[in-house]
Write a protein that holds these residues in place. Structure first.
Motif, mmCIF file in Angstrom:
data_model
loop_
_atom_site.group_PDB
_atom_site.id
_atom_site.type_symbol
_atom_site.label_atom_id
_atom_site.label_comp_id
_atom_site.label_asym_id
_atom_site.label_seq_id
_atom_site.Cartn_x
_atom_site.Cartn_y
_atom_site.Cartn_z
ATOM 1 N N VAL A 299 0.852 -1.184 0.000
ATOM 2 C CA VAL A 299 0.000 0.000 0.000
ATOM 3 C C VAL A 299 0.888 1.234 0.000
ATOM 4 N N THR A 301 0.626 5.423 0.040
ATOM 5 C CA THR A 301 -0.374 6.431 0.364
ATOM 6 C C THR A 301 0.286 7.736 0.793
ATOM 7 N N ALA A 306 -5.541 6.743 5.685
ATOM 8 C CA ALA A 306 -5.962 5.897 4.571
ATOM 9 C C ALA A 306 -5.163 4.601 4.546
ATOM 10 N N ALA A 310 -6.583 0.736 4.818
ATOM 11 C CA ALA A 310 -6.241 -0.331 3.872
ATOM 12 C C ALA A 310 -5.656 -1.538 4.595
ATOM 13 N N MET A 376 -2.606 4.989 -3.533
ATOM 14 C CA MET A 376 -3.687 5.793 -2.952
ATOM 15 C C MET A 376 -3.258 7.242 -2.838
ATOM 16 N N THR A 430 -12.605 3.430 -2.717
ATOM 17 C CA THR A 430 -12.118 3.479 -1.332
ATOM 18 C C THR A 430 -11.002 2.476 -1.127
ATOM 19 N N PRO A 431 -10.216 2.614 -0.052
ATOM 20 C CA PRO A 431 -9.200 1.599 0.248
ATOM 21 C C PRO A 431 -9.822 0.227 0.460
#
Length: 902
Positions: A299, A301, A306, A310, A376, A430-431
């Protein structure tokens, strides 16, 4: 009739509407308006004796007045007129009809089918919304709007969902290749459409809304074939209320219809989702990531919150986050501020400029161990989201199969999101949605592995027939449904399942004590009654009795408890058996029951008296082998205990798999087997041991291989014979033959391969090799001639194969033998077996495409009775060889030959 004339249904050249009207709000008026308003280029005619014209277009009074037979007819007239219209249209030459009309009785549906059958005319409906094929501008429905053209096909049993999906896809810019409402599907069904859409060049993924399946084997064959070619995603309605039903066995109670649908969808390599939104998320994800093999996620971000969301979603979904190694951490340290997260999620800090995004993404994509990357971004006032998207776009586009994006927000990120979407990068709102999509991808991949599995060799021990049939026949002759405990355990033993040793039957408490003395303490005592299936529920089981006094007291207490709980039950006495001490054993249940749709099913999970409460079970469709048994066990929570923990060593899982394979074989062999419980089945480092078993029989056959949703290995076609003085086995191919088949292909001369497959390629990827060995025996056959090499190892000498269309009208043959064995009669031997099998299966004709220079095969096929198709174009380089076989299954397959382990 399967795929016959479905091209006329989905891609017609002309259409006629029966019941075309201008009456506001009528179905006939809406269908007529939709057809006229669309971009369909072919002729559209209306038929209605009450009108001479509509919208300035001439309307015909009857089908006979039409200028030509339409490819497709839509019937919007009263129910009583449907069957006569179908008959008239069939005689004219129409081969596809959509019956929009609702309210047909069972007799009227049958009459319509009977009218269609002589012409192989296909019927969609009745009571359906119709269909749309946007690529040709066809809107043959009474839907409220048209569809966008695209590559997703949607097939639904619910007309209301068709219109909802139509509205939903238009609002999101999702294009469809076909949108089809099945209605009451008296003819065209899911199996037919899966077969057609599997080879439809315009369809990249297939979405199904399923309420029920009526032809399970046809559905499973079509679904498995389609799922090998493209993603097939299913919403199955009806989860609620189907999970638990009243049944006499634990297995019957736990194998609810919805769990069986789950098992069928999984076995066919499809993906099941719960909502329409998930349906399209899954379609987008699978179409973009289908070839992606990474199992972990990184991930990236610009916001810690956020990233946490996730990570939480990943934990909930069982998605593994990749652990960055020292090399990746060093590369990230070089481009990120000192206070970055130094972990996954990779938080690049909220003030990140576009360059930092691009450098971080580059570092992650350079490391294969980072897996898929979830990119993200939450909008900030520091840098425009669009600028970030443009900076990262070259990298993301070149790694589109590894990058997922989630642009968080709405208008502020709209342009950035569009840039990524236009570049073919999957985007999520969305995550949580992105992580859930990745989890669906993982599930789909596991289901595909089940579909493509090539299991290792497993024992194929024939059961002791003399020990199997007599107790079953005796019980049915006596009018009993349930086998006694000794009979049930005898059945397990006949199939190679280990049961607890020496069981004594005692009519009285005193006799039980005598029996225990002979067996040796400690012992287990159970009530013996043909009317009680769950003994522990009525106090009918006592374990670990160590003395005469303890046993006598337990027997008296047991009788009192049982008579109080079941006063009308017949009590035949007690059973006594030595106590078994296996301290590391896990209690499992293995069972079988009959599902009303898919037939025989197998259950495995955590056992014991609280099996329904614990609810740790999984369901699979037979036939099973060790590989599929392993997959079944892996879906239970108890599998983690079986792997070993603390002082408990790993269990001998092969022993458990062999029990499951044996139960699968029982279901194939014993048509009267209605329910089976082995509970508890102890499994530990020493193997598997059945402590108790219950077996229920049915006078009416409910099991047997012919009732499996997936046709099992046809052992009746195995033969041992002598060829050129050499003993060989000619048998259907098995999935386990993958390695042997690879060696066979590698042994062939390039020219022989070219003559067979029109190319010189001998090395096949694993997926293609699996496809050759994992065949659907309901539609395909591959006979191999197998001998022993100088070292005594099995080797393939030749292969003969047929693949039939789903209608069994035509099957294409192919034969190839080892290069050094040509001209010695092996091809003739295999050809004879292939023809015999095709006749038995009811194939109407065999065809083969042979290179004109392949004089050996042309001569052989001519000698076998094939004739060259005179319509074959002279310049094609191929001869189409054809043999008519007739339409009836006349050949009788041989009995299994025990000498070759069938």
């Amino acid at each position: 009739m399967s795929i016959r004339h479905l091209d006329r249904l989905l891609s017609p050249a002309s259409v006629a509407v029966f019941g075309a009207s201008n009456r506001a709000g009528s179905v006939g008026a809406t269908v007529w308006r939709n057809l006229r308003a669309g971009r369909f280029a072919g002729p559209v005619h209306g038929v209605n004796p009450k009108h001479s014209s509509l919208d300035g277009v001439p309307i015909f009074a009857a089908a006979a007045h039409l200028p030509a037979a339409p490819d497709l007819a839509l019937i919007c007239t009263p129910a009583a007129t449907v069957a006569p219209l179908v008959a008239e249209l069939g005689a004219l030459g129409t081969r596809a009809v959509v019956i929009v009309t609702a309210g047909l009785s069972a007799e009227q549906k049958k009459a319509a089918l009977d009218a269609a059958r002589p012409f192989t005319l296909r019927l969609l409906g009745p009571n359906c919304l119709g269909l749309l094929s946007p690529h040709i501008g066809l809107n043959a429905s009474f839907a409220h709007c048209d569809a966008l053209a695209g590559d997703v096909a949607f097939v639904s049993q619910s007309g209301a969902l068709v219109t909802a999906v139509l509205d939903w896809t238009r609002s999101r810019g999702i294009g469809l290749s076909h949108l089809i409402s099945l209605g009451d599907h008296c003819d065209v069904d899911f199996g037919d459409l899966l077969d057609h859409l599997a080879s439809d060049a315009r369809t990249r993924s297939i979405l199904l809304y399923v309420e029920s399946i009526e032809s399970p084997r046809k559905f499973m064959s079509a679904a498995r074939a389609a799922a090998r070619n493209k993603p097939v995603i299913v919403v199955k309605a009806g989860r609620a209320g189907n999970g638990v039903k009243a049944a006499a066995s634990h297995t019957g109670a736990l194998a609810g219809s919805d769990t069986v649908y789950d098992a069928a969808i999984r076995r066919a390599g499809m993906l099941r989702v719960d909502t329409l939104q998930e349906l399209f998320i899954a379609a987008e994800t699978l179409s973009r990531f289908r070839g992606h093999r990474h199992t972990t996620l990184t991930v990236m971000t610009n916001g810690g919150g956020a990233g946490v969301m996730a990570a939480d979603a990943a934990a909930h979904e069982g998605v593994a986050l990749a652990e960055p190694d020292a090399a990746l951490l060093a590369r990230l340290d070089a481009v990120l501020p000192v206070h970055w997260s130094h972990a996954n999620p990779v938080d690049i800090i909220g003030d990140a400029p576009a360059e930092r995004y691009a450098q971080t993404l580059s570092a992650l994509l350079a490391d294969d161990a980072a897996g898929a990357v979830l990119f993200m971004h939450a909008p900030t006032a520091i840098v425009r989201s669009e600028d970030i998207a443009r900076a990262c776009l070259p990298l993301a586009r070149s790694h589109a199969s590894r990058v997922m994006s989630a642009w968080l927000g709405d208008s502020a990120v709209a342009q950035a999101r569009k840039l990524f979407e236009d570049a073919g990068i999957a985007d999520y709102a969305t995550p949580e949605e992105a992580v859930h999509a990745f989890a669906m991808l993982q599930t789909y991949r596991r289901n595909q592995e089940v579909l493509m599995e090539a299991p290792g060799a497993s024992p194929h021990t024939a059961p002791d027939g003399a020990a199997v049939r007599p107790p079953l026949d005796a019980a049915l002759a006596e009018g009993r449904e349930w086998l006694g405990e000794q009979e049930a355990k005898g059945l397990l033993k006949a199939y190679g399942i280990e049961v607890v040793p020496t069981l004594a039957v005692a009519a009285t408490a005193e006799a039980a004590v005598e029996a225990a003395r002979g067996l040796g303490y400690p012992v287990a005592l159970k009530i013996l009654s043909r009317d009680i299936t769950h003994k522990s529920d009525v106090g009918g089981v006592r374990l670990g009795l160590g003395s005469d006094a303890a046993l006598a007291a337990a027997a008296r207490e047991m009788l009192d408890a049982v008579r109080s709980a079941r006063p009308l039950a017949r009590i035949d006495g007690f059973t006594v058996q030595p106590a078994v001490h296996r301290p590391h054993a896990q209690e499992l249940i293995v069972g079988a029951s009959i599902d009303s749709v898919f037939g025989p099913v197998i259950l495995c999970g955590q056992g014991g008296t609280a099996v329904e409460v614990v609810g740790d079970t999984a369901i699979a469709l037979p036939p099973l082998n060790r590989a599929l048994a392993h997959e079944l066990v892996s879906r239970t929570r108890v599998a983690r205990l079986l792997a070993g923990f603390r002082d408990h060593p790993p269990a001998r899982l092969d022993a458990l798999y062999d029990v499951l394979v044996a139960v699968s074989q029982m279901l194939a062999d014993l048509p009267q087997l209605a329910e089976l419980d082995i509970n508890p089945l102890w499994v530990d480092e020493n193997g598997a041991l059945a402590l108790d078993a219950r077996v229920r029989l049915s006078r009416t056959p409910v099991a047997g291989a012919e009732r499996f949703a997936i046709l099992p290995y046809p052992a009746q076609w195995v033969r041992t014979q002598v060829w050129n003085g050499r003993p060989i086995v000619v048998r259907p191919i098995r999935p386990e033959d993958e390695a042997q088949h690879r060696r066979f292909l590698e042994s062939l001369e390039p020219e022989d391969v070219r003559m067979r497959v029109f190319s010189t390629r001998r090395e096949l990827p694993r997926s293609e090799l699996a496809r050759l060995t994992q065949i659907d025996y309901d539609r395909e056959m591959a006979f191999i001639a197998e001998g022993l090499d100088a070292q005594g190892c099995a080797e393939t000498l030749g292969v003969a194969r047929t693949v039939s269309d789903p209608d069994r009208v035509e099957a294409e043959f192919a034969i190839i033998v080892r290069s050094e064995l040509k001209g010695q009669g092996l091809g003739t031997l295999l050809f004879e077996r292939l023809i015999e099998h095709a006749r038995h299966r009811g194939i109407e004709r065999l065809v083969g495409f042979v290179l004109r220079e392949n004089t050996r095969m042309l001569k052989l096929s001519t000698a076998m009775g094939f004739k060259a198709d005179p319509a074959e174009p002279p310049g094609s380089g191929l001869r189409r060889m054809v043999m008519g076989l007739g339409t009836s299954a006349t050949a009788t397959p041989p009995r299994p030959d025990s000498r070759c382990g069938a």
